[in-house]
Design an enzyme around this catalytic site. Structure first.
Site, PDB file in Angstrom:
ATOM      1  N   GLY A  58       5.842  -1.790  14.816  1.00  0.00           N
ATOM      2  CA  GLY A  58       5.094  -0.809  14.024  1.00  0.00           C
ATOM      3  C   GLY A  58       4.028  -0.094  14.838  1.00  0.00           C
ATOM      4  N   GLU A  87       0.844  -1.205   0.000  1.00  0.00           N
ATOM      5  CA  GLU A  87       0.000   0.000   0.000  1.00  0.00           C
ATOM      6  C   GLU A  87       0.876   1.250   0.000  1.00  0.00           C
ATOM      7  OE1 GLU A  87      -0.331  -2.568   2.071  1.00  0.00           O
ATOM      8  OE2 GLU A  87      -2.442  -2.979   2.562  1.00  0.00           O
TER       9      GLU A  87
HETATM   10  O1  F6P Z   1      -0.255  -5.024   8.983  1.00  0.00           O
HETATM   11  C1  F6P Z   1       0.968  -5.481   9.403  1.00  0.00           C
HETATM   12  C2  F6P Z   1       1.983  -4.414   9.617  1.00  0.00           C
HETATM   13  O2  F6P Z   1       3.224  -5.023   9.631  1.00  0.00           O
HETATM   14  C3  F6P Z   1       1.768  -3.598  10.891  1.00  0.00           C
HETATM   15  O3  F6P Z   1       2.193  -4.259  12.026  1.00  0.00           O
HETATM   16  C4  F6P Z   1       2.556  -2.378  10.565  1.00  0.00           C
HETATM   17  O4  F6P Z   1       2.276  -1.337  11.454  1.00  0.00           O
HETATM   18  C5  F6P Z   1       2.091  -2.139   9.146  1.00  0.00           C
HETATM   19  O5  F6P Z   1       1.975  -3.428   8.587  1.00  0.00           O
HETATM   20  C6  F6P Z   1       2.979  -1.268   8.304  1.00  0.00           C
HETATM   21  O6  F6P Z   1       4.254  -1.812   8.158  1.00  0.00           O
HETATM   22  P1  F6P Z   1       5.445  -0.949   7.580  1.00  0.00           P
HETATM   23  O7  F6P Z   1       5.718   0.162   8.519  1.00  0.00           O
HETATM   24  O8  F6P Z   1       6.614  -1.894   7.459  1.00  0.00           O
HETATM   25  O9  F6P Z   1       5.037  -0.417   6.228  1.00  0.00           O
END
Ligand code: F6P
Length: 537
Positions: free
Chosen positions: A255, A203
């Site tokens: 995260g 995303e």
């Molecule tokens: O949805 C899983 C997850 O790993 C969360 O724990 C985390 O906050 C989010 O995706 C975003 O991850 P990143 O900061 O690596 O983009």
């Protein structure tokens, strides 16, 4: 330990028919079943927890070795055992401290990053770091989950303290989100923050590429207006963001616990580094309290024990978080990730099945809006939903103090009404006053009965300052930790999000018509066919 759980079950049966309101025959109840930390008051007297139950719950916390586990977390032990990581978000809010991980003091690097963040924020806020069309007016944070919810929640919560650029948040891969956000912004004065610990999240990377394309059409060097918040320095470099504008953190910052460090940059830009420090110090004060206060007066421990009583002993499968503060509108979503990604687990640390249900469903909306939506169910629905109210004694608009009085009156009235209820006799009197008689009076009266005896807690504080918000967020973080320890689960991994991600990665080329969907189940195949049919028509 099994004996304590059994004793709690016995206790639950023993008090099942006792109205919570009867506990207030003891005039000291409100004082005895509340606790303070700084200016914050946590009242859990409107629950069916009495002294005997509280003793059992405290025994449970002791029997699972909570104190040792807590010390292990604060001192950098690798308590996230399935990922082999320490859990040290607490270090982010105590930069003067010292913590060793693998025999190395991790604090000098953390402090150096904080100094760089601060310098950068001051340059942006002071106009020394400008866009290609002048001083930065808007900041767009692109991230998802913990890389979005923390700063998005906190930036909104602390709106009265904003004196920096406007902040916007893009998280959803739905192109509508990035399109609606960028529309109306000037690329020449916009700073884009790409917030992703891993710098691989689909995303975020998709939205970041779209934002870069948007900027490329209008400024000569888009990368010059990009910042990265990430642990993956090679990937940020490959994206084109130079090292001086990358703010890193280590794998011991989860995260959903990351708003205290580089992921909080948008908050620092909005409210300034000094107020960001206040936010950190509010969290640090809660850490100190959690680490040293006796369990019976320890807010995170008590909040967790109330949660355990409601979810794991009484079996209420959800809990509502109800901030009476419009600026805390994102707090329920923030807590959904914090609590449900942490404790929504189906396996213990040992790899066995938990004997009790684990983390409950967490949901909510700010008051008073929720009152006109779902409170009907809270008051008269057939499932009991323990409620957690949050409210400040003072707002930030002295000229609108009458609004705040109404807000407070509603918050306090709701918790009182949930406990008190309304008896059939009272309802009959109301129906009679409305002019009903005979059998119709009886029928109408039943609709006006409130069972009451519905538990709630209230967290009340003077005002939602940066310091107070830090304390509240840290309180909930530690509550999740305590509940996780009692449940014997790992609150710091999130394997449950992986399968959906894998399948989405496999489905994207199928939807693009690049490959066949071999191995898909019949339902998914039919849905793919529907989409394909739409593309043709
Ligand atoms: O949805 C899983 C997850 O790993 C969360 O724990 C985390 O906050 C989010 O995706 C975003 O991850 P990143 O900061 O690596 O983009």
């Amino acid at each position: 330990m099994d004996r304590i759980w059994e004793a709690l079950d016995v206790r639950a049966r023993a008090v099942a028919d006792r109205p919570i309101s009867a506990l207030f025959d003891d005039p000291g109840r409100a004082a005895a079943f509340s606790a303070r930390e700084g200016d914050m008051l946590f009242d859990y007297s409107k629950t069916n927890i009495d002294a005997e139950t509280l003793d059992l719950l405290l025994n449970l916390a002791e029997a699972v070795g909570l104190a040792a586990r807590r010390e292990a977390m604060f001192t950098g032990a690798k308590i996230n055992e399935t990922e082999g990581r320490a859990v040290l978000h607490t270090a982010l809010r105590n930069p003067a401290g010292s913590v060793q991980v693998d025999g190395r003091d991790v604090m000098p690097e953390l402090r150096a990053t904080l100094v760089r963040m601060r310098a950068f924020a001051e340059m942006v806020r002071g106009g020394q770091f400008a866009g290609q069309g002048g001083a930065i007016t808007d900041v767009v944070n692109i991230g998802i989950g913990g890389s979005d919810l923390g700063p998005a929640m906190a930036v909104q919560a602390l709106a009265p303290y904003h004196d920096g650029p406007r902040c916007h948040f893009v998280s959803n891969v739905d192109g509508a989100h990035v399109a609606d956000t960028l529309k109306g912004l000037n690329p020449e004065t916009t700073l884009v923050i790409v917030a992703s610990k891993t710098f691989t999240t689909i995303e975020t990377m998709t939205n970041a590429a779209t934002a870069r394309d948007w900027m490329a059409g209008r400024v000569a060097d888009p990368a010059a207006q990009f910042v990265a918040l990430s642990s993956a320095q090679e990937r940020t470099a490959a994206f084109g963001i130079p090292a001086e504008r990358v703010f890193g953190f280590e794998d011991w910052v989860g995260g959903r616990y990351s708003v205290w460090g580089p992921i909080g940059l948008s908050l620092m830009l909005a409210i300034g580094p000094d107020r960001f420090d206040d936010f950190l110090s509010g969290g640090a004060a809660m850490d100190a309290h959690f680490r040293s206060a006796p369990p019976g007066g320890n807010l995170p421990v008590l909040l967790a024990l109330v949660g355990i009583w409601h979810a794991q002993v009484l079996g209420h499968p959800t809990r509502a978080v109800l901030p009476y503060d419009q600026r805390l509108a994102r707090l329920p979503a923030y807590l959904q990730q914090l609590e449900m990604e942490s404790n929504g687990k189906g396996v213990t640390m040992e790899g066995t099945s938990p004997l009790r249900p684990t983390g409950p469903v967490v949901w909510g909306e700010p008051g008073t809006n929720g009152q006109h939506a779902f409170y009907q169910l809270l008051h008269q629905g057939m499932q009991v939903v323990p409620c957690e109210f949050l409210v400040a004694a003072r707002g930030h608009e002295p000229e609108l103090a009458h609004h705040h009085r109404l807000l407070l009156a509603n918050a306090l009235a709701q918790s009182a009404a949930l406990m008190r209820g309304r008896s059939l006799d009272e309802a009959r009197a109301i129906a009679a006053r409305a002019g009903f008689t005979g059998a119709e009076l009886d029928r109408q009266a039943h609709h006006r009965v409130f069972p009451g005896n519905r538990p709630s807690t209230t967290l009340i504080y003077p005002q939602l300052t940066p310091q107070m918000l830090g304390g509240i967020v840290a309180l909930y973080e530690h509550r999740v930790f305590v509940e996780g320890v009692i449940l014997g689960i790992n609150s710091f991994d999130q394997w449950g999000v992986e399968l959906g991600k894998e399948l989405a990665t496999a489905l994207a080329p199928v939807l693009a018509g690049e490959c066949a969907g071999g191995g898909l189940d019949g339902s998914t195949r039919a849905l793919v066919a529907f989409v394909a049919g739409q593309a043709e028509s």
